[in-house]
Design a protein around this motif. Structure first.
Motif, short mmCIF file in Angstrom:
data_model
loop_
_atom_site.label_atom_id
_atom_site.label_comp_id
_atom_site.label_asym_id
_atom_site.label_seq_id
_atom_site.Cartn_x
_atom_site.Cartn_y
_atom_site.Cartn_z
N UNK A 105 0.83 -1.21 0.00
CA UNK A 105 0.00 0.00 0.00
C UNK A 105 0.86 1.26 0.00
N UNK A 106 1.93 1.29 0.79
CA UNK A 106 2.78 2.46 0.86
C UNK A 106 3.50 2.72 -0.47
N UNK A 107 3.76 1.67 -1.24
CA UNK A 107 4.51 1.83 -2.47
C UNK A 107 3.68 1.88 -3.73
N UNK A 108 2.37 1.69 -3.63
CA UNK A 108 1.60 1.45 -4.85
C UNK A 108 1.54 2.66 -5.79
N UNK A 109 1.64 3.87 -5.28
CA UNK A 109 1.51 5.06 -6.13
C UNK A 109 2.80 5.87 -6.24
#
Length: 334
Positions: A105-109
């Motif tokens: 989640x922290x890296x998805x964008x």
């Protein structure tokens, strides 16, 4: 100190569901390295993402509304945090690996452009290859961060980042599938919140079946969708109940019609796309104006790849600053 990590991994075996992803049986990293004595591999990946430059830049990147007047509109960073919260709640309910879920989640964008999806579309139109933010997110963690060394994340985290978008296959891990749902649950509901704040719509404007089935408030809708996933998932499958999924799709279609294509919300997108187009053309013609950090990319993969990496990394305000530096005359000094 190594027993601390081992104790954490033993607790995973005792607490998590049999179909969860366990941190003591990862597929590995591209470059083998010694284990951290305290953190599990997924905890380590989460920390690397949170401390990287690309994560910090998300605070100045558009979510939906370009340059909103007010402090309470979402940015790409606050969106990321909300996705993490929703994803961890689902993972906890299903007894999946919360650390892996949070890292994805922290890296998805990380690979999102300035000016939201408008920037993504603009770069795709300019470049000779399609620009997809999820692919760029993986490129960032594999190749661009740490002066070209990358973050050397586990395969499971990188797979989840790539597959959070509906443009790709589903993730190989259930945690990656959870993040894909959490991303959509978070953005639809916080975009409603921002649209109400902007005066574009009211809660009562939402389709009646959405308000009846999912709830009349942001909290009610998020809870309903999370509960639906927890109740309908298991044994490797992460799914939403059929009726809730139908209402979710109705809500998504409604938002595209009333918010994402609303001229008041998107009226400045044409200007944003023009800024990116002109920056792209200028840097292609003047590669010497690229920062030194992108010289290696130019030499190994060509100027176009370096230009796309540079522009996509920009925050909204930095993009405007660079544009002004290239195209807006400055007063003479005497």
């Amino acid at each position: 100190m190594e027993h601390i990590r081992q104790q954490s991994q033993q607790r995973e075996r005792e607490i998590l569901a049999s179909w969860a992803t366990f941190s003591d049986s990862i597929r590995g990293r591209d470059v083998p390295e010694e284990e951290c004595p305290i953190r599990t591999p997924f905890q380590r990946d989460r920390d690397r993402i949170i401390h990287c430059n690309s994560f910090r830049r998300l605070m100045h990147k558009t979510q939906v509304f370009l340059f909103p007047q007010g402090d309470h509109y979402r940015t790409r960073l606050t969106h990321t945090l909300e996705v993490g919260q929703v994803a961890r709640t689902i993972a906890r309910g299903l007894r999946l690996n919360e650390d892996l879920t949070e890292a994805i989640a922290m890296g998805h964008d990380l690979g999102h452009t300035p000016f939201g999806h408008a920037g993504e579309y603009a770069l795709s139109e300019c470049a000779s290859f399609p620009f997809v933010h999820s692919v760029q997110s993986v490129r960032i963690v594999e190749r661009l961060e740490r002066d070209g060394a990358g973050l050397n994340l586990t395969w499971e985290v990188r797979d989840g980042i790539l597959c959070h978008s509906s443009r790709h296959r589903w993730a190989a891990t259930p945690e990656g599938k959870v993040v894909r749902f959490a991303d959509k649950i978070a953005y639809m509901n916080h975009d409603i919140d921002d649209a109400v704040r902007a005066g574009i719509l009211s809660e009562e404007d939402l389709p009646w079946e959405v308000r009846y089935r999912l709830g009349r408030t942001k909290g009610e809708r998020i809870t309903t969708l999370i509960t639906s996933i927890i109740q309908n998932s298991g044994d490797g499958q992460v799914e939403m109940g059929a009726q809730d999924l139908s209402c979710y799709q109705t809500l998504r279609d409604f938002l595209f019609q009333t918010v994402y294509h609303d001229p008041r919300a998107k009226g400045e997108e044409g200007k944003a796309k023009e800024i990116i187009r002109r920056l792209f053309e200028y840097l292609m013609a003047h590669p010497d104006r690229l920062p030194e950090d992108y010289r290696r990319t130019r030499e190994e993969e060509g100027n176009e790849r370096a230009v796309v990496d540079y522009i996509s990394s920009m925050s909204d305000r930095y993009c405007v600053t660079v544009f002004e530096d290239f195209f807006i005359p400055k007063p003479w000094g005497f």
